[in-house]
Design a protein around this motif. Structure first.
Motif, short mmCIF file in Angstrom:
data_model
loop_
_atom_site.label_atom_id
_atom_site.label_comp_id
_atom_site.label_asym_id
_atom_site.label_seq_id
_atom_site.Cartn_x
_atom_site.Cartn_y
_atom_site.Cartn_z
N ILE A 310 63.68 17.91 -16.04
CA ILE A 310 63.51 17.52 -14.66
C ILE A 310 64.37 18.85 -13.40
N ALA A 311 64.33 19.38 -13.39
CA ALA A 311 65.82 20.01 -12.26
C ALA A 311 64.69 20.38 -11.69
N PRO A 312 65.25 20.26 -10.38
CA PRO A 312 64.66 20.64 -9.00
C PRO A 312 64.41 22.26 -9.15
N ALA A 313 65.61 23.06 -9.66
CA ALA A 313 65.13 23.97 -9.71
C ALA A 313 65.79 24.53 -11.13
N ARG A 383 64.05 20.12 1.05
CA ARG A 383 62.91 19.65 -0.16
C ARG A 383 63.52 18.64 -0.62
N HIS A 384 64.25 19.13 -1.77
CA HIS A 384 64.78 18.34 -2.68
C HIS A 384 66.39 17.94 -2.81
N TRP A 385 67.15 19.13 -1.67
CA TRP A 385 68.06 18.38 -0.98
C TRP A 385 68.77 18.19 0.45
N TRP A 386 67.43 18.10 1.31
CA TRP A 386 66.91 17.99 2.32
C TRP A 386 68.56 17.13 3.28
N PRO A 387 68.96 16.02 2.81
CA PRO A 387 69.58 15.61 3.92
C PRO A 387 71.15 16.11 2.83
N ALA A 453 71.26 13.21 -11.63
CA ALA A 453 70.58 14.06 -12.43
C ALA A 453 68.93 14.71 -12.25
N ALA A 454 68.33 14.23 -11.11
CA ALA A 454 67.70 14.35 -10.63
C ALA A 454 67.47 15.40 -9.61
N LEU A 455 68.68 15.41 -9.44
CA LEU A 455 69.18 16.88 -8.19
C LEU A 455 69.72 18.18 -8.74
N ARG A 456 69.87 17.68 -9.33
CA ARG A 456 70.93 19.15 -10.18
C ARG A 456 70.50 20.12 -10.91
N PRO A 457 69.92 21.57 -9.95
CA PRO A 457 69.84 22.30 -11.18
C PRO A 457 70.07 22.66 -12.23
#
Length: 461
Positions: A310-313, A383-387, A453-457
């Motif tokens: 699931i890693a975003p990168a 996208r994934h970390w925009w906040p 977990a869904a935000l962690r490369p």
């Protein structure tokens, strides 16, 4: 399970043939494959036709590495092509009627009414097309509705088709050809936008940049590759490969979960853009934005079930160091980043020893890796970390510069490649809204699940 005689593959467009055919470079992750003299003779240009055990073994290996794809128009049909179409629907009688009208009369169809507010309208359409109707008393979601239909299927193959899809006459028959490969468990077409008379700017953006459209080139569907998942808006599967079916507990991301479970069990999933299914995209700004956010909320449930996928990168240690140094934006950091890139180039050259130009090959591969790392970093920022990026922009000039460059470069590159019928300004606005909605959904799912977990490369070697 071996590939049958006559099965034909062709090298992927990104696979390079070097040293007079002795070396192949490509796949995901990129590999250097040295062919024996016997293996070289099996390839005719960029194609390979299975004629014996040796050619079957090489073809299977190239498919597994993502270096080649089946030539679908030259594949035979499987011995038994019987296929049942399962349609989950909630209301939408107009769309359902349009879909059923395009399905051959001899094809068995099961329509699952997933708690419609007006079940009589759905029942009338199903009766008019002489399909089988299964009525669920309460809404259980697309996963549960598909399962209710799948459990009644008696044919070797099942096609799940959403009610807002329009099937082409060749879509399902062409996808069935992929199942001559005994390892293929699932095949999906390209999902294109259904043409509309008056296409607004959101509709034109969605036609060019839909999340369901996986591109114009065939591919193996695997996490960590350009085609890392596949939608089940339109899909053909081996009925016996479903095992437990869709996860009833998932309202979003159930298609990704099924795709990844099939891969984990050893099956193959093929993306075939030679045929398409037209999807009625959302074109109103509010509906479209909300749907993008809903897509993002599937991230944490998928992270719970498939933490390795699931890693975003995905970064190698060297690429993470490379982009980190560039983000520092100091004079001393640029030559150090160059040294990192030079070091990995030399390491790749050592692995490519024996080829005619190992350093030239290594420089190209390292450069592609660096560009890929920068693209992933851009996606994280916008996208994934925009906040986090937004907060950083309030306090740091460097973050503002990095975010601005990422946002502008992303739009410029994508706009040129997509050739969308939309001016750059509105395309850029739609692109950023797309990212804001999806990223908000990901963060919402992370907060609900109390996990990052869904935000962690993922760092991989």
């Amino acid at each position: 399970m071996t590939l049958p005689h006559g099965f034909e593959i062709t090298l992927d467009r990104h696979t390079r043939v070097l040293e007079g055919g002795r070396v192949l470079v490509g796949g995901h992750p990129t590999r250097l494959l040295r062919l024996t003299p016997r293996a070289r003779r099996l390839l005719t240009g960029s194609t390979l036709r299975v004629r014996d055990a040796a050619s079957a073994l090489l073809a299977d290996r190239l498919l597994e590495l993502g270096m080649a794809n089946p030539v679908v128009e030259r594949l035979a049909e499987p011995p038994d092509t019987r296929c049942t179409v399962v349609v989950p629907v909630r209301d939408r009688p107009r769309q359902l009627d349009r879909l059923l009208a395009g399905i051959d009369d001899g094809t068995p169809v099961i329509v699952v009414d997933d708690g419609s507010r007006d079940p009589a309208a759905v029942a009338a359409v199903v009766a008019a097309h002489r399909a089988r109707l299964v009525t669920l008393p309460v809404n259980v979601g697309p996963a549960g509705a598909r399962n209710a239909g799948w459990r009644l299927v008696t044919t070797p193959f099942v096609a799940f088709v959403d009610s807002d899809i329009v099937l082409g006459p060749d879509t399902v028959p062409t996808l069935l050809r992929h199942f001559t490969d005994p390892k293929v468990a699932m095949a999906v077409p390209r999902i294109s936008g259904l043409p509309v008379r008056r296409a607004g700017w959101i509709a034109r953006y969605e036609h060019a940049r839909s999340a369901l459209d996986l591109g114009a080139h065939p591919a193996a569907v695997r996490p960590g590759t350009p085609v890392s998942w596949a939608s089940t808006a339109c899909v053909v599967l081996r009925t016996d490969a479903l095992e437990d079916g869709f996860d009833d507990a998932m309202r979003v991301g159930e298609d990704v979960d099924l795709c990844w479970r099939l891969l984990e069990s050893g099956g193959r999933v093929r993306y075939e853009p030679a045929v398409s299914a037209e999807h009625e995209h959302r074109t109103r700004l509010g509906d479209w934005f909300l749907r993008k956010a809903v897509y993002g909320t599937g991230a944490q449930p998928l992270a719970d079930r498939h933490p390795e996928f699931i890693a975003p990168a995905v970064f190698a240690p060297w690429s993470l160091a490379f982009v980190g140094l560039l983000l520092v934006q100091r004079r001393w950091a640029l030559p150090v980043a160059g040294a990192v890139l030079g070091g990995v180039t030399l390491r790749i050259a050592r692995k490519a020893a024996g080829t005619r130009h190992p350093h030239r090959l290594a420089l190209g591969l390292a450069g592609r890796g660096a560009v890929g790392a920068l693209a992933q970093t851009s996606a994280l920022l916008t996208r994934h970390w925009w906040p986090l990026t937004a907060v950083g922009c309030l306090v740091s000039r460097r973050v503002r510069r990095a975010a601005a460059l990422a946002a502008v470069a992303d739009v410029a590159l994508e706009y040129r490649r997509e050739r969308v019928a939309l001016d750059p300004v509105r395309y850029g606005v739609a692109r950023r809204l797309d990212d804001l909605a999806y990223g908000a959904g990901v963060w919402l799912s992370a907060l609900r699940g109390r996990s990052v977990a869904a935000l962690r490369p993922r760092i991989t070697r």
